[in-house]
Structure formats: C-alpha cells, structure tokens
Motif scaffolding. Structure first.
Motif, PDB file in Angstrom:
ATOM      1  N   ALA A  79       0.878  -1.284   0.182  1.00 16.46           N
ATOM      2  CA  ALA A  79       0.061  -0.005   0.067  1.00 16.46           C
ATOM      3  C   ALA A  79       0.823   1.380  -0.003  1.00 16.46           C
ATOM      4  N   VAL A  80       0.483   2.280  -0.553  1.00 18.30           N
ATOM      5  CA  VAL A  80       1.085   3.673  -0.711  1.00 18.30           C
ATOM      6  C   VAL A  80      -0.092   4.411  -0.136  1.00 18.30           C
ATOM      7  N   THR A 125       1.716  -7.231  -5.835  1.00 17.73           N
ATOM      8  CA  THR A 125       1.033  -7.313  -4.750  1.00 17.73           C
ATOM      9  C   THR A 125      -0.548  -7.161  -4.882  1.00 17.73           C
ATOM     10  N   ARG A 126      -0.979  -6.770  -6.056  1.00 19.08           N
ATOM     11  CA  ARG A 126      -2.386  -6.346  -5.997  1.00 19.08           C
ATOM     12  C   ARG A 126      -2.777  -5.466  -4.946  1.00 19.08           C
ATOM     13  N   GLY A 127      -1.833  -4.089  -5.009  1.00 18.99           N
ATOM     14  CA  GLY A 127      -2.022  -3.576  -3.773  1.00 18.99           C
ATOM     15  C   GLY A 127      -3.053  -2.099  -4.014  1.00 18.99           C
ATOM     16  N   ALA A 128      -2.638  -1.534  -3.006  1.00 21.78           N
ATOM     17  CA  ALA A 128      -3.600  -0.100  -3.002  1.00 21.78           C
ATOM     18  C   ALA A 128      -2.655   1.115  -2.635  1.00 21.78           C
ATOM     19  N   ILE A 129      -3.539   2.107  -3.304  1.00 20.84           N
ATOM     20  CA  ILE A 129      -3.029   3.335  -3.101  1.00 20.84           C
ATOM     21  C   ILE A 129      -4.232   4.360  -2.425  1.00 20.84           C
ATOM     22  N   SER A 163      -9.304   4.310 -12.715  1.00 18.68           N
ATOM     23  CA  SER A 163      -9.797   3.817 -13.806  1.00 18.68           C
ATOM     24  C   SER A 163      -8.739   2.892 -14.781  1.00 18.68           C
ATOM     25  N   GLU A 164      -7.409   3.219 -14.493  1.00 20.50           N
ATOM     26  CA  GLU A 164      -6.435   2.661 -15.353  1.00 20.50           C
ATOM     27  C   GLU A 164      -5.739   1.409 -14.703  1.00 20.50           C
ATOM     28  N   LEU A 165      -5.728   1.577 -13.376  1.00 22.84           N
ATOM     29  CA  LEU A 165      -5.000   0.452 -12.707  1.00 22.84           C
ATOM     30  C   LEU A 165      -5.856  -0.790 -12.068  1.00 22.84           C
ATOM     31  N   GLY A 166      -7.164  -0.400 -12.147  1.00 22.20           N
ATOM     32  CA  GLY A 166      -8.232  -1.476 -11.804  1.00 22.20           C
ATOM     33  C   GLY A 166      -7.721  -2.855 -12.378  1.00 22.20           C
ATOM     34  N   GLU A 167      -7.499  -2.839 -13.718  1.00 16.35           N
ATOM     35  CA  GLU A 167      -7.219  -4.257 -14.203  1.00 16.35           C
ATOM     36  C   GLU A 167      -6.109  -4.966 -13.904  1.00 16.35           C
ATOM     37  N   PHE A 168      -5.051  -4.224 -13.005  1.00 17.69           N
ATOM     38  CA  PHE A 168      -4.050  -5.006 -12.463  1.00 17.69           C
ATOM     39  C   PHE A 168      -4.261  -5.266 -11.017  1.00 17.69           C
ATOM     40  N   GLY A 169      -5.679  -5.089 -10.494  1.00 16.91           N
ATOM     41  CA  GLY A 169      -5.988  -5.316  -9.201  1.00 16.91           C
ATOM     42  C   GLY A 169      -5.701  -4.439  -8.066  1.00 16.91           C
ATOM     43  N   ILE A 170      -5.010  -3.343  -8.839  1.00 18.31           N
ATOM     44  CA  ILE A 170      -4.619  -2.185  -7.982  1.00 18.31           C
ATOM     45  C   ILE A 170      -5.782  -1.058  -7.458  1.00 18.31           C
ATOM     46  N   CYS A 220      -6.773   0.804   2.848  1.00 11.42           N
ATOM     47  CA  CYS A 220      -5.590   0.186   2.322  1.00 11.42           C
ATOM     48  C   CYS A 220      -5.838  -1.541   2.656  1.00 11.42           C
ATOM     49  N   SER A 221      -6.889  -1.901   3.438  1.00 13.11           N
ATOM     50  CA  SER A 221      -7.056  -3.156   3.734  1.00 13.11           C
ATOM     51  C   SER A 221      -7.770  -4.184   2.938  1.00 13.11           C
ATOM     52  N   GLU A 222      -8.158  -5.219   3.227  1.00 14.49           N
ATOM     53  CA  GLU A 222      -8.732  -6.317   2.282  1.00 14.49           C
ATOM     54  C   GLU A 222     -10.188  -5.749   2.692  1.00 14.49           C
ATOM     55  N   LYS A 223     -10.419  -5.277   3.763  1.00 18.81           N
ATOM     56  CA  LYS A 223     -11.885  -4.956   4.271  1.00 18.81           C
ATOM     57  C   LYS A 223     -12.497  -4.119   3.167  1.00 18.81           C
TER      58      LYS A 223
END
Length: 250
Positions: A79-80, A125-129, A163-170, A220-223
């Motif tokens: 996460a960032v 990591t299919r992470g989050a920003i 919009s752009e990063l969703g396809e990467f699971g971000i 940031c979490s899986e919730k």
C-alpha cells in the motif's frame, strides 16, 4: 516477509505519523518517508516495524531512489499512502508563483510521482493507493487558491488512477480530511475560528488524526477489497451541509 508493507509519505508528523502508528498496530510494517530528516528520525526511532526514509517526493530522482530503497529494505509494497503536503494560506493576489509551484510540486506532482514509481511493486501485490486530499479540494474557501486547487487535482488524479490500474488489481481511493485537531491547527486557529468550524460541522467538533488514520487503514485493507475510485470525506459532515446555516439546524 509475511507482513504487509505500507509506504507512507509525510510520515514525520500529523496524519502521516498517526497512520504509521495505526498500521503498525494492525500488523503492517511501515516505510516512513519525509523530507524533514530530524523530525522523521525522532518520530520513527521507537516504532518497531517502521523504517525511516528521508527523501523529497517533489523531486523525480529522489522518488526513484526512495522506491528502490524501500524495496531493498522490505522486498515489496502492498500500500502507498500519499500524505505529504504543504500549504500557504495567502490571498489570491498575494500568492506568488513560487509558492504556487511549491505547493503543486509536493501535493500534486509528488502524489503522481510516488504512485507511478510504485506501480510495478503494486502490480505484484495487487495493492492499494490512498491519496490524501482535503475538504479544501471539495469546497472552495478563501486563502486556499493553491492548496485547494492542488487537492482538487489530487481528487481527479485518484479517479484517473483507479480507472487505469483496476485491471491490475490495484485499488486507488482518496481521503479528504475536514478540520482536524492537530498541533498546528490549534496553534493558528483563534477561538472565533474554532467556534465557526464547530457551528458549520454537523458533528460539532474537529476530527482527530487517529480518526483520519482509521479511514486510511480501511481503504488500504482487504476490508475495502471492492472499493476503488472513491472519494471519502472524513469531515464530520462538513461537506454535506453545503450552505449549512447553523441557525437552521436548531
């Protein structure tokens, strides 16, 4: 390393530091980034699971070095949190172009640069920003021409990224804090200002740094695994009131 890794900018104080502490409590490890080295080292020295990285995120070369250093230390980024920001509350006519550029360079350019640099790691990591904007990006006010504009741009940048990063699971989301009870705010807000904010906020109080951190951690979490492209105003209802004449609520 089994722990998830959060990279938090502007982590030496305020909301950034509160978020670092909360994420450590939740079992994350944290890369704390700030350009104020002395303050950063003081803030991080007793935080087990955190490591300090002194870099200026408005400088592209430093962002590249910072990202490499974090990955060398932790091996991944889950996460960032783009929290670093500066402000200059001056009238429109008195706002210099140098001040305008300094605010844009940190608040907007820095958010873009750090996010962009972290994309390869976040794909793995299919992470989050989570971008930190402000209530000033949602509703205009006096003395915030540069700050408010920069935060409005961060809000739209969030939607572009999602919009752009969703396809990467971000997943990419944005938190817009309302008035928060920080040491700086309490030092510069007169009692008249405090009373006016209380009247304008449905919850009738300032928020705390911890309360903003809770919203950040959630995103940031899986919730929040199915939440992306969203703008969350953690503001006690300040934005929802619009004109919100206090007399009409009584």
């Amino acid at each position: 390393m089994d722990k998830k890794i959060a990279l938090i900018t502007g982590a030496a104080r305020g909301i950034g530091l509160a978020t670092a502490k909360l994420m450590l409590e939740a079992g994350w490890a944290v890369a704390m980034v700030d350009r104020d080295g002395d303050e950063l080292r003081a803030a991080s020295k007793d935080l087990s699971g955190a490591k300090a990285f002194q870099f200026d995120i408005s400088e592209p070369e430093q962002v590249a070095e910072m990202t490499a250093a974090v990955l060398a230390s932790f091996g991944k980024i889950n996460a960032v949190v783009n929290n670093a920001g500066v402000a200059d509350f001056s009238p429109l006519e008195a706002t210099s172009f140098d001040s305008w550029r300094e605010i844009m360079a940190t608040n907007l350019d820095g958010t873009f640069l750090v996010s962009q640099a972290a994309i390869p790691a976040l794909k793995e990591t299919r992470g989050a920003i989570v971008n930190i904007a402000s209530i000033s990006g949602l509703r205009a006010s006096t003395l915030r021409v540069a700050y408010g504009t920069s935060k409005a741009a961060v809000i739209h940048l969030t939607k572009q990224q999602a919009s752009e990063l969703g396809e990467f699971g971000i997943r990419v989301n944005c938190v817009c804090p309302g008035p928060v009870k920080t040491k700086l705010a309490m030092a510069v807000h007169s009692q008249d200002i405090i009373d006016a904010y209380h009247d304008a906020i449905p919850l009738n109080r300032y928020g705390s740094e911890r309360e903003i951190a809770e919203a950040i951690l959630f995103l940031c979490s899986e919730k929040a695994s199915y939440v992306t492209g969203q703008i969350l105003a953690a503001d006690g209802g300040f934005d929802a009131t619009g004109v919100g004449l206090p007399a009409l609520r009584r």
